[in-house]
Design a protein around this motif. Structure first.
Motif, PDB file in Angstrom:
ATOM      1  N   ARG A 207       6.586  11.653   7.372  1.00  8.78           N
ATOM      2  CA  ARG A 207       5.338  12.083   6.754  1.00  8.78           C
ATOM      3  C   ARG A 207       4.185  11.247   7.272  1.00  8.78           C
ATOM      4  O   ARG A 207       4.346  10.056   7.529  1.00  8.78           O
ATOM      5  N   PRO A 208       3.027  11.855   7.428  1.00  8.71           N
ATOM      6  CA  PRO A 208       1.875  11.080   7.905  1.00  8.71           C
ATOM      7  C   PRO A 208       1.487  10.007   6.902  1.00  8.71           C
ATOM      8  O   PRO A 208       1.589  10.182   5.689  1.00  8.71           O
ATOM      9  N   ALA A 209       1.059   8.886   7.426  1.00  4.38           N
ATOM     10  CA  ALA A 209       0.667   7.775   6.561  1.00  4.38           C
ATOM     11  C   ALA A 209      -0.658   8.085   5.885  1.00  4.38           C
ATOM     12  O   ALA A 209      -1.495   8.813   6.406  1.00  4.38           O
ATOM     13  N   GLY A 210      -0.854   7.549   4.704  1.00  2.00           N
ATOM     14  CA  GLY A 210      -2.090   7.720   3.958  1.00  2.00           C
ATOM     15  C   GLY A 210      -2.256   6.567   2.991  1.00  2.00           C
ATOM     16  O   GLY A 210      -1.303   5.824   2.704  1.00  2.00           O
ATOM     17  N   LEU A 211      -3.465   6.427   2.458  1.00  2.00           N
ATOM     18  CA  LEU A 211      -3.753   5.315   1.565  1.00  2.00           C
ATOM     19  C   LEU A 211      -2.861   5.333   0.341  1.00  2.00           C
ATOM     20  O   LEU A 211      -2.238   4.329  -0.018  1.00  2.00           O
ATOM     21  N   TRP A 212      -2.771   6.486  -0.323  1.00  2.00           N
ATOM     22  CA  TRP A 212      -2.031   6.557  -1.571  1.00  2.00           C
ATOM     23  C   TRP A 212      -0.533   6.458  -1.338  1.00  2.00           C
ATOM     24  O   TRP A 212       0.179   5.831  -2.131  1.00  2.00           O
ATOM     25  N   ARG A 213      -0.032   7.068  -0.257  1.00  2.00           N
ATOM     26  CA  ARG A 213       1.399   6.972   0.031  1.00  2.00           C
ATOM     27  C   ARG A 213       1.782   5.545   0.404  1.00  2.00           C
ATOM     28  O   ARG A 213       2.811   5.021  -0.023  1.00  2.00           O
ATOM     29  N   ASP A 214       0.956   4.901   1.207  1.00  2.00           N
ATOM     30  CA  ASP A 214       1.224   3.509   1.570  1.00  2.00           C
ATOM     31  C   ASP A 214       1.146   2.599   0.339  1.00  2.00           C
ATOM     32  O   ASP A 214       1.939   1.663   0.197  1.00  2.00           O
ATOM     33  N   ALA A 215       0.181   2.886  -0.547  1.00  2.00           N
ATOM     34  CA  ALA A 215       0.046   2.075  -1.755  1.00  2.00           C
ATOM     35  C   ALA A 215       1.271   2.220  -2.652  1.00  2.00           C
ATOM     36  O   ALA A 215       1.770   1.229  -3.202  1.00  2.00           O
TER      37      ALA A 215
ATOM     38  N   ARG B 231       7.775  -2.194  -4.154  1.00  2.00           N
ATOM     39  CA  ARG B 231       8.419  -3.431  -3.715  1.00  2.00           C
ATOM     40  C   ARG B 231       7.864  -4.658  -4.428  1.00  2.00           C
ATOM     41  O   ARG B 231       8.296  -5.776  -4.135  1.00  2.00           O
ATOM     42  N   ARG B 232       6.942  -4.472  -5.344  1.00  2.00           N
ATOM     43  CA  ARG B 232       6.310  -5.598  -6.033  1.00  2.00           C
ATOM     44  C   ARG B 232       6.952  -5.806  -7.402  1.00  2.00           C
ATOM     45  O   ARG B 232       6.871  -4.929  -8.274  1.00  2.00           O
ATOM     46  N   PRO B 233       7.574  -6.964  -7.643  1.00  2.00           N
ATOM     47  CA  PRO B 233       8.146  -7.232  -8.979  1.00  2.00           C
ATOM     48  C   PRO B 233       7.086  -7.197 -10.077  1.00  2.00           C
ATOM     49  O   PRO B 233       7.376  -6.798 -11.207  1.00  2.00           O
ATOM     50  N   LEU B 234       5.849  -7.601  -9.751  1.00  2.00           N
ATOM     51  CA  LEU B 234       4.772  -7.592 -10.741  1.00  2.00           C
ATOM     52  C   LEU B 234       4.521  -6.180 -11.253  1.00  2.00           C
ATOM     53  O   LEU B 234       4.330  -5.967 -12.457  1.00  2.00           O
ATOM     54  N   PHE B 235       4.547  -5.206 -10.356  1.00  2.00           N
ATOM     55  CA  PHE B 235       4.347  -3.817 -10.748  1.00  2.00           C
ATOM     56  C   PHE B 235       5.510  -3.312 -11.584  1.00  2.00           C
ATOM     57  O   PHE B 235       5.313  -2.635 -12.609  1.00  2.00           O
ATOM     58  N   THR B 236       6.726  -3.643 -11.193  1.00  2.00           N
ATOM     59  CA  THR B 236       7.909  -3.165 -11.915  1.00  2.00           C
ATOM     60  C   THR B 236       7.937  -3.690 -13.340  1.00  2.00           C
ATOM     61  O   THR B 236       8.153  -2.936 -14.295  1.00  2.00           O
TER      62      THR B 236
ATOM     63  N   GLY C 136      -2.987  -3.670 -13.153  1.00  2.00           N
ATOM     64  CA  GLY C 136      -4.230  -3.524 -12.399  1.00  2.00           C
ATOM     65  C   GLY C 136      -4.275  -4.416 -11.179  1.00  2.00           C
ATOM     66  O   GLY C 136      -4.737  -4.001 -10.107  1.00  2.00           O
ATOM     67  N   ASP C 137      -3.788  -5.649 -11.315  1.00  2.00           N
ATOM     68  CA  ASP C 137      -3.750  -6.558 -10.166  1.00  2.00           C
ATOM     69  C   ASP C 137      -2.827  -6.023  -9.074  1.00  2.00           C
ATOM     70  O   ASP C 137      -3.143  -6.102  -7.873  1.00  2.00           O
ATOM     71  N   ALA C 138      -1.668  -5.485  -9.469  1.00  3.83           N
ATOM     72  CA  ALA C 138      -0.732  -4.943  -8.485  1.00  3.83           C
ATOM     73  C   ALA C 138      -1.322  -3.729  -7.781  1.00  3.83           C
ATOM     74  O   ALA C 138      -1.188  -3.584  -6.556  1.00  3.83           O
ATOM     75  N   VAL C 139      -1.989  -2.851  -8.528  1.00  6.89           N
ATOM     76  CA  VAL C 139      -2.607  -1.668  -7.919  1.00  6.89           C
ATOM     77  C   VAL C 139      -3.739  -2.080  -6.987  1.00  6.89           C
ATOM     78  O   VAL C 139      -3.902  -1.522  -5.892  1.00  6.89           O
ATOM     79  N   ARG C 140      -4.515  -3.070  -7.380  1.00  8.48           N
ATOM     80  CA  ARG C 140      -5.596  -3.552  -6.519  1.00  8.48           C
ATOM     81  C   ARG C 140      -5.054  -4.077  -5.200  1.00  8.48           C
ATOM     82  O   ARG C 140      -5.581  -3.760  -4.126  1.00  8.48           O
ATOM     83  N   ASP C 141      -4.015  -4.889  -5.264  1.00  9.69           N
ATOM     84  CA  ASP C 141      -3.439  -5.449  -4.039  1.00  9.69           C
ATOM     85  C   ASP C 141      -2.856  -4.358  -3.149  1.00  9.69           C
ATOM     86  O   ASP C 141      -2.909  -4.453  -1.919  1.00  9.69           O
ATOM     87  N   ALA C 142      -2.283  -3.315  -3.759  1.00 10.47           N
ATOM     88  CA  ALA C 142      -1.665  -2.246  -2.974  1.00 10.47           C
ATOM     89  C   ALA C 142      -2.711  -1.343  -2.324  1.00 10.47           C
ATOM     90  O   ALA C 142      -2.499  -0.829  -1.227  1.00 10.47           O
ATOM     91  N   LEU C 143      -3.864  -1.165  -2.994  1.00  6.82           N
ATOM     92  CA  LEU C 143      -4.886  -0.267  -2.465  1.00  6.82           C
ATOM     93  C   LEU C 143      -5.812  -0.948  -1.468  1.00  6.82           C
ATOM     94  O   LEU C 143      -6.556  -0.272  -0.761  1.00  6.82           O
ATOM     95  N   ASP C 144      -5.779  -2.278  -1.417  1.00  6.87           N
ATOM     96  CA  ASP C 144      -6.638  -3.010  -0.487  1.00  6.87           C
ATOM     97  C   ASP C 144      -5.803  -3.425   0.721  1.00  6.87           C
ATOM     98  O   ASP C 144      -4.965  -4.324   0.621  1.00  6.87           O
ATOM     99  N   PRO C 145      -5.991  -2.790   1.877  1.00  7.86           N
ATOM    100  CA  PRO C 145      -5.187  -3.140   3.055  1.00  7.86           C
ATOM    101  C   PRO C 145      -5.332  -4.603   3.463  1.00  7.86           C
ATOM    102  O   PRO C 145      -4.416  -5.158   4.061  1.00  7.86           O
ATOM    103  N   LYS C 146      -6.459  -5.226   3.143  1.00  7.89           N
ATOM    104  CA  LYS C 146      -6.672  -6.612   3.546  1.00  7.89           C
ATOM    105  C   LYS C 146      -5.766  -7.585   2.800  1.00  7.89           C
ATOM    106  O   LYS C 146      -5.539  -8.700   3.242  1.00  7.89           O
ATOM    107  N   LEU C 147      -5.257  -7.150   1.611  1.00 13.94           N
ATOM    108  CA  LEU C 147      -4.440  -8.030   0.793  1.00 13.94           C
ATOM    109  C   LEU C 147      -2.953  -7.817   1.003  1.00 13.94           C
ATOM    110  O   LEU C 147      -2.140  -8.467   0.371  1.00 13.94           O
ATOM    111  N   ARG C 148      -2.578  -6.906   1.884  1.00 13.89           N
ATOM    112  CA  ARG C 148      -1.163  -6.633   2.123  1.00 13.89           C
ATOM    113  C   ARG C 148      -0.572  -7.673   3.064  1.00 13.89           C
ATOM    114  O   ARG C 148      -1.240  -8.160   3.944  1.00 13.89           O
TER     115      ARG C 148
END
Length: 314
Positions: A31-39, A45-50, A302-314
């Protein structure tokens, strides 16, 4: 060794199948990559999100179907025995009893509904009002942007507690909906500023310029091209604000300005239990603990979603 060439008499369908197999095109196309799919891939994979998602799911189920967690109805006056007031935790009352002899555990479970309703309702109202106005102001600019920006500055100058006191005094009653409206009136300027800044950044991107050059209407530019690419910061802030609004409701109820009896909220339980805290700590500590865990879970999410949506923080 290379695969044998298809026989000359093979059908075109057979030849295409063998060619696809040999070239690897028979495999499932990625599937083509995209912001929401990558997020989403990053979030899983983030324990904080789980951890935060599990905690929030439990609280939401508790708010939606409290009977799954307790068979006691705290709204039934027959379940409160004044002679059992301020008892400690026991097999019959897991969290003890409050000043009226009501089961603290049942009241804590049922109090989740109103507290979550205030948080969700306020978040939705502020996201819709502030997001829509911020989208229009950021896209249009000019005098409309200037007027809306000055209006938000007026709201920012009003102290939150004083503003809530003024609004709730107008209604002269504290219900879930009046508290939600009071908080939303005071909080929408924050989402407005965040959405406006995000739209101003997005409207100068090449894809927007190209769509404008192809003759796209203003509505199509805003809702089809700019909004999907500018809404990520609003989602992050709204997720964090949901926990903040739940805490704000508890603060208003503690001050006597929020939801009033016979409704049950965590803040109202804390306010009722503070006078007899030294005699029975459970009616205050248990709802306060669940309130703190819920607010922390939304902030963590919210912190986990922010980190996932910001490519600079990955």
């Amino acid at each position: 060794m290379s695969s044998a060439a298809p026989p000359k008499g093979a059908s075109p369908k057979t030849r295409r199948a063998r060619h696809a197999k040999s070239s690897g095109r028979g495999a499932r196309t990625a599937r083509p990559a995209g912001l929401w799919r990558d997020a989403w891939h990053d979030l899983r994979r983030r324990p904080l999100f789980t951890v935060s998602a599990v905690l929030i799911a439990v609280v939401l189920v508790m708010a939606a179907v409290p009977s799954l967690f307790t068979s006691v109805d705290p709204y039934d006056a027959a379940g409160c025995v004044l002679g059992d007031a301020r008892q400690g935790p026991s097999a019959a009352h897991w969290f003890g009893t409050d000043n009226q002899g009501c089961d603290t555990y049942a009241r804590t479970v049922y109090g989740a509904r109103n507290s979550v309703l205030v948080g969700l309702g306020t978040t939705v109202l502020t996201a819709l009002a502030g997001g829509l106005l911020g989208l229009v102001a950021g896209f249009r600019g000019g005098w409309l942007d200037a007027v809306l920006s000055r209006v938000t500055e007026v709201f920012f100058a009003i102290p939150s507690v004083l503003g809530a006191l003024l609004i709730l005094s107008i209604f002269r009653t504290g219900t879930v909906w009046t508290v939600t409206l009071a908080l939303a009136v005071l909080a929408w300027p924050m989402t407005f500023r965040i959405m406006r800044a995000s739209v101003i950044t997005a409207r100068g991107q090449d894809y927007v310029v190209a769509a404008r050059g192809l003759g796209a209407s203003a509505g199509r530019l805003m809702f089809r091209h700019i909004l999907p690419n500018a809404i990520a910061p609003l989602i992050v802030v709204s997720t964090i604000n949901l926990g903040v609004f739940i805490a704000a409701e508890a603060g208003l109820s503690f001050l006597g300005l929020g939801v009033q009896s016979p409704d049950i909220t965590w803040g109202l339980m804390i306010a009722d239990a503070r006078a007899r805290f030294h005699e029975a700590a459970g009616p205050l500590l248990f709802p306060a603990a669940l309130l703190s865990v819920t607010v922390l879970a939304f902030i963590m999410l919210g912190d986990a979603v922010r980190d996932a949506l910001d490519p600079k923080l990955r």
